[in-house]
Design an enzyme around this catalytic site. Structure first.
Site, PDB file in Angstrom:
ATOM      1  N   CYS A  41      -7.577  -1.045   4.894  1.00  0.00           N
ATOM      2  CA  CYS A  41      -7.547   0.262   4.631  1.00  0.00           C
ATOM      3  C   CYS A  41      -8.355   1.503   5.295  1.00  0.00           C
ATOM      4  O   CYS A  41      -8.877   0.827   6.312  1.00  0.00           O
ATOM      5  CB  CYS A  41      -7.596   0.497   3.102  1.00  0.00           C
ATOM      6  N   THR A  42      -8.254   2.564   5.201  1.00  0.00           N
ATOM      7  CA  THR A  42      -9.134   3.648   6.076  1.00  0.00           C
ATOM      8  C   THR A  42     -10.497   3.200   6.067  1.00  0.00           C
ATOM      9  O   THR A  42     -11.055   2.981   7.335  1.00  0.00           O
ATOM     10  CB  THR A  42      -8.885   4.998   5.496  1.00  0.00           C
TER      11      THR A  42
END
Length: 308
Positions: free
Chosen positions: A188-189
């Site tokens: 994810c980010t």
């Protein structure tokens, strides 16, 4: 001329008084003129703040003085306070809203029962080792499907989710049961969503779950656009996206004409305003800056009803 920076961070740790942490964090940000978003819960803190670099460093230094946040890692990026509309510091049931607050277990070391953390170079080593053994490593996107439209790991599984709340439903649907005995790397980010997602997957019988430590941000710092990542990284501020180098490819496509783009725009229909990918040409005209299906017919029906 002062320099500005944005700091992205999180920490999972039991917090006996989240409201006191909220008040303290707001006071720190106001003191140093920072803006951004911070969420506090009984399980920890999740934040993104921007401002003058010296002020952000003072904020980070003071935040780390709190014992539960002593080891908090900071991911730095270009930008500043102007990339956020305001300062928001709130207490929530979850610091990442998966809709499963009772399922997550946290202690002083972080999330209990989550995936194995892998640094970017360890992800590459895993891929090479599994390939040599005739196995494929599955990259599993822990973000919303919209974010994956402009950037993702090559060949990644992108779940059909609009919000993080949708992940529990997706995992329980049986769609990914064939992955339960395969090596899966969640990403994810900045890493926080995978802390929760990997534990949810393990709770549901996935046998070999890893998570990219530091998320796409840390991977991009290490390999830029010369590794397994392709495209742009979606970010939740005025920038909307960032690239790790001038070699970044554009994998997004305009919803109207399919031209390559990484620019999200709101539909021009005031009753819609959906965030969608548009090229510069289609975004320049309100007639084409709207969803190809739905908006036009809805507006036509409304016009007809008004005329009647």
């Amino acid at each position: 001329m002062s320099m500005n920076r944005i700091a992205l961070f999180y920490a999972f740790a039991p917090l006996p008084d989240p409201e006191a942490i909220r008040l303290w964090q707001r006071a720190l940000c106001e003191k140093w003129g920072l803006r951004g978003r911070i969420i506090v819960s009984k399980d920890g803190i999740n934040g993104t703040v921007g401002g003058e670099i010296g002020a952000v460093k003072q904020y980070v230094r003071t935040t780390r003085e709190y014992p539960a946040f002593r080891g908090i890692e900071i991911k730095w990026s270009e930008g500043g306070a102007d990339d956020f509309p305001r300062l928001s510091v709130k207490v929530r049931d979850e610091i990442v809203s998966f809709g499963a607050p009772g399922e997550l277990k946290v202690d002083e070391t972080g999330v209990v029962g989550g995936g194995t953390h892998l640094a970017p170079e360890e992800v590459h080593a895993l891929v090479d080792a599994k390939r040599a053994a005739g196995q494929e490593v599955i990259f599993f996107d822990g973000r919303n499907a919209l974010e994956a439209q402009i950037g993702r790991f090559k060949g990644a599984v992108v779940p059909d989710v609009q919000t993080t709340h949708d992940f529990v439903r997706e995992l329980d649907s049986g769609k990914y049961d064939d992955l339960k005995d395969k090596p899966v790397v969640t990403y994810c980010t900045g890493g926080i969503r995978c802390e929760v997602l990997s534990s949810l997957m393990i709770n549901r019988g996935f046998q070999e779950v890893y998570q990219l430590d530091g998320g796409i941000v840390r991977y991009g710092e290490k390999y830029r656009d010369g590794g397994l990542w392709e495209g742009s990284l979606y970010v939740f501020d005025k920038r909307m996206h960032l690239e790790f180098s001038d070699d970044a490819v554009t994998i997004g496509a305009c919803v109207r004409c399919q031209a390559p783009t990484n620019k999200f725009e709101n539909c021009s229909n005031p009753t819609c305003r959906n965030l969608t990918l548009y090229c510069a040409g289609c975004a320049a005209d309100p007639a084409t800056l709207r969803c190809p299906q739905g908006c036009e017919s809805d507006e036509a029906e409304a016009t007809a009803a008004g005329a009647a």
